[in-house]
Write an enzyme that holds these catalytic residues in place. Sequence first.
Site, PDB file in Angstrom:
ATOM      1  N   LYS A 175       0.825  -1.205   0.000  1.00 43.65           N
ATOM      2  CA  LYS A 175       0.000   0.000   0.000  1.00 43.65           C
ATOM      3  C   LYS A 175       0.860   1.256   0.000  1.00 43.65           C
ATOM      4  O   LYS A 175       1.890   1.319   0.676  1.00 43.65           O
ATOM      5  CB  LYS A 175      -0.900   0.009   1.242  1.00 43.65           C
ATOM      6  CG  LYS A 175      -2.021  -0.988   1.155  1.00 43.65           C
ATOM      7  CD  LYS A 175      -3.057  -0.591   0.112  1.00 43.65           C
ATOM      8  CE  LYS A 175      -3.869  -1.786  -0.316  1.00 43.65           C
ATOM      9  NZ  LYS A 175      -4.893  -1.489  -1.287  1.00 43.65           N
ATOM     10  N   ASP A 204      -0.143  -0.120  -4.679  1.00 43.30           N
ATOM     11  CA  ASP A 204      -1.565   0.225  -4.822  1.00 43.30           C
ATOM     12  C   ASP A 204      -1.867   1.449  -3.963  1.00 43.30           C
ATOM     13  O   ASP A 204      -1.721   1.402  -2.746  1.00 43.30           O
ATOM     14  CB  ASP A 204      -2.399  -0.976  -4.350  1.00 43.30           C
ATOM     15  CG  ASP A 204      -3.893  -0.744  -4.474  1.00 43.30           C
ATOM     16  OD1 ASP A 204      -4.296   0.321  -4.979  1.00 43.30           O
ATOM     17  OD2 ASP A 204      -4.650  -1.647  -4.065  1.00 43.30           O
ATOM     18  N   GLU A 230      -1.215   0.423  -9.073  1.00 45.28           N
ATOM     19  CA  GLU A 230      -2.659   0.159  -9.058  1.00 45.28           C
ATOM     20  C   GLU A 230      -3.436   1.376  -8.549  1.00 45.28           C
ATOM     21  O   GLU A 230      -3.063   1.978  -7.541  1.00 45.28           O
ATOM     22  CB  GLU A 230      -2.925  -1.060  -8.163  1.00 45.28           C
ATOM     23  CG  GLU A 230      -4.393  -1.423  -8.003  1.00 45.28           C
ATOM     24  CD  GLU A 230      -4.560  -2.760  -7.288  1.00 45.28           C
ATOM     25  OE1 GLU A 230      -3.742  -3.679  -7.522  1.00 45.28           O
ATOM     26  OE2 GLU A 230      -5.499  -2.892  -6.476  1.00 45.28           O
ATOM     27  N   GLU A 256     -11.065  -2.149  -9.604  1.00 46.21           N
ATOM     28  CA  GLU A 256     -11.793  -2.756  -8.492  1.00 46.21           C
ATOM     29  C   GLU A 256     -13.024  -1.935  -8.114  1.00 46.21           C
ATOM     30  O   GLU A 256     -13.912  -2.441  -7.438  1.00 46.21           O
ATOM     31  CB  GLU A 256     -10.876  -2.967  -7.284  1.00 46.21           C
ATOM     32  CG  GLU A 256     -10.469  -1.704  -6.566  1.00 46.21           C
ATOM     33  CD  GLU A 256      -9.499  -1.967  -5.424  1.00 46.21           C
ATOM     34  OE1 GLU A 256      -8.346  -2.350  -5.708  1.00 46.21           O
ATOM     35  OE2 GLU A 256      -9.882  -1.801  -4.265  1.00 46.21           O
ATOM     36  N   ASP A 279     -13.473  -6.992  -9.688  1.00 51.65           N
ATOM     37  CA  ASP A 279     -13.737  -7.859  -8.539  1.00 51.65           C
ATOM     38  C   ASP A 279     -14.971  -8.689  -8.879  1.00 51.65           C
ATOM     39  O   ASP A 279     -16.045  -8.127  -9.133  1.00 51.65           O
ATOM     40  CB  ASP A 279     -13.969  -7.023  -7.282  1.00 51.65           C
ATOM     41  CG  ASP A 279     -14.037  -7.888  -6.040  1.00 51.65           C
ATOM     42  OD1 ASP A 279     -13.240  -7.661  -5.121  1.00 51.65           O
ATOM     43  OD2 ASP A 279     -14.898  -8.802  -5.987  1.00 51.65           O
ATOM     44  N   HIS A 306      -9.445  -8.460  -8.842  1.00 54.87           N
ATOM     45  CA  HIS A 306      -9.289  -8.001  -7.466  1.00 54.87           C
ATOM     46  C   HIS A 306      -9.993  -9.007  -6.558  1.00 54.87           C
ATOM     47  O   HIS A 306     -11.105  -9.438  -6.864  1.00 54.87           O
ATOM     48  CB  HIS A 306      -9.938  -6.624  -7.340  1.00 54.87           C
ATOM     49  CG  HIS A 306      -9.977  -6.076  -5.961  1.00 54.87           C
ATOM     50  ND1 HIS A 306     -11.117  -6.082  -5.176  1.00 54.87           N
ATOM     51  CD2 HIS A 306      -9.015  -5.499  -5.211  1.00 54.87           C
ATOM     52  CE1 HIS A 306     -10.845  -5.509  -4.012  1.00 54.87           C
ATOM     53  NE2 HIS A 306      -9.581  -5.149  -4.006  1.00 54.87           N
ATOM     54  N   GLU A 343      -4.753 -12.772  -6.434  1.00 53.87           N
ATOM     55  CA  GLU A 343      -4.489 -11.920  -5.271  1.00 53.87           C
ATOM     56  C   GLU A 343      -4.786 -12.717  -4.016  1.00 53.87           C
ATOM     57  O   GLU A 343      -5.896 -13.224  -3.840  1.00 53.87           O
ATOM     58  CB  GLU A 343      -5.376 -10.666  -5.337  1.00 53.87           C
ATOM     59  CG  GLU A 343      -5.213  -9.791  -4.122  1.00 53.87           C
ATOM     60  CD  GLU A 343      -5.707  -8.372  -4.329  1.00 53.87           C
ATOM     61  OE1 GLU A 343      -6.582  -8.155  -5.200  1.00 53.87           O
ATOM     62  OE2 GLU A 343      -5.207  -7.473  -3.619  1.00 53.87           O
TER      63      GLU A 343
HETATM   64 MG    MG Z   1      -6.527  -2.236  -4.886  1.00 49.31          MG
END
Ligand code: MG
Length: 391
Positions: A175, A204, A230, A256, A279, A306, A343
Amino acid sequence: MKIVSIKTYAPRAPLGKERFYSSQCPFPQRNSLLTRIETDDGLVGWGEGGQYGPSETVAACIEHVLAPKVIGRSPHELGCIWEELYGLTRDFGQKGTYVEAISAIDIALWDLKGKALGVPVHNLLGGAFRDSISGYATGCYYRGENAFDHKAELENLAAEAKAYADSGFKMLKIKIGLLSVEADIERVAAIRDAIGPDMHLLADSNHAYLAPTAIRMGRALQDFGCLMFEEPVPPEDHDGYRTVRNALDIAVSGGECEFTRWGFRKLIAEGCVDIVQPDICASGGLSEFQKIWSFASAYGVPVMPHVWGSGVALSAALHALAAMPLQPYTANPIPFQNEPVIEFDRNPNPLRDELLQETIVLGEDGRVSVPQGPGLGIEIDESALARFCEG
Ligand code: MG
């Protein structure tokens, strides 16, 4: 065979001191929305949706609007049911809650159809190209009492990253975006130092930046050998996506927060992303996922779904990825380069680890096995589900 009941469950698991942050919000608990659909011959199918926001709104859509349209139908008509549910809610539900609700129903219907025919979902999707999927770890969020003080957490962050490398992962997604660009660059440096030069690194921001800042961050990510950036900008900012993508040498990904083939059409056809990330439990279920990846494949855009939810979401993604062709074909598939990857969220999530009778785990080879039983090939631990739904 007729559907006789559709029930919803809103499990939640408070995280206490294990609470963590993305750039957008704290995660004090893990929650989701599961559907349980039963037929008159006693078969039960499970689906999932609504892992992003409040599950109660998704449950209300299902219970009050969608379920009455599905009761009495056959799970074998799942394609017809999808189109009818979307058509019924199009005027007010093209993105978000209603599509999540349709996703949860659709996945449960695929589970039921597989069980009725005695075959796994990946068989219904066209057959399996592979029986395991290379997993990448999603972790290195902002944690602990010092989540906003990166210097206080650098040591823990590095230890977390190294643990993923030591446990067999070849790829890690981290992150960025909660802190200043400078502070986040220090975090990325500590992570790269901990995992060494060979492990693939993805970053991301959960749409934390506008284009100029995203480009500044993206250039730093390039220097650390990151392969993918991302959600650099908000999902609505298609011009920003193109600006960032044109300025950087690394892959830009997103999706996502996008829904249905129509939402992905714009993201893909307008040249916003190098990699697209629907997703399955939010963007329209397994039925719509097939249409999204068909469209993406015509544009040469690889799909990396995702995955964020319980073991039901994880199993649905494993079946979809088993049935996804190489992107593009070669005689020697290489994960992430042209072979699909899954993922594998490593943040604390009891709904992922305790809700299935057999927890889905990473193998010693860094791959995750695709369930082989009929339907989704999973069994829900209903006593665990009842525990997560209490209170
Ligand atoms: Mg993400």
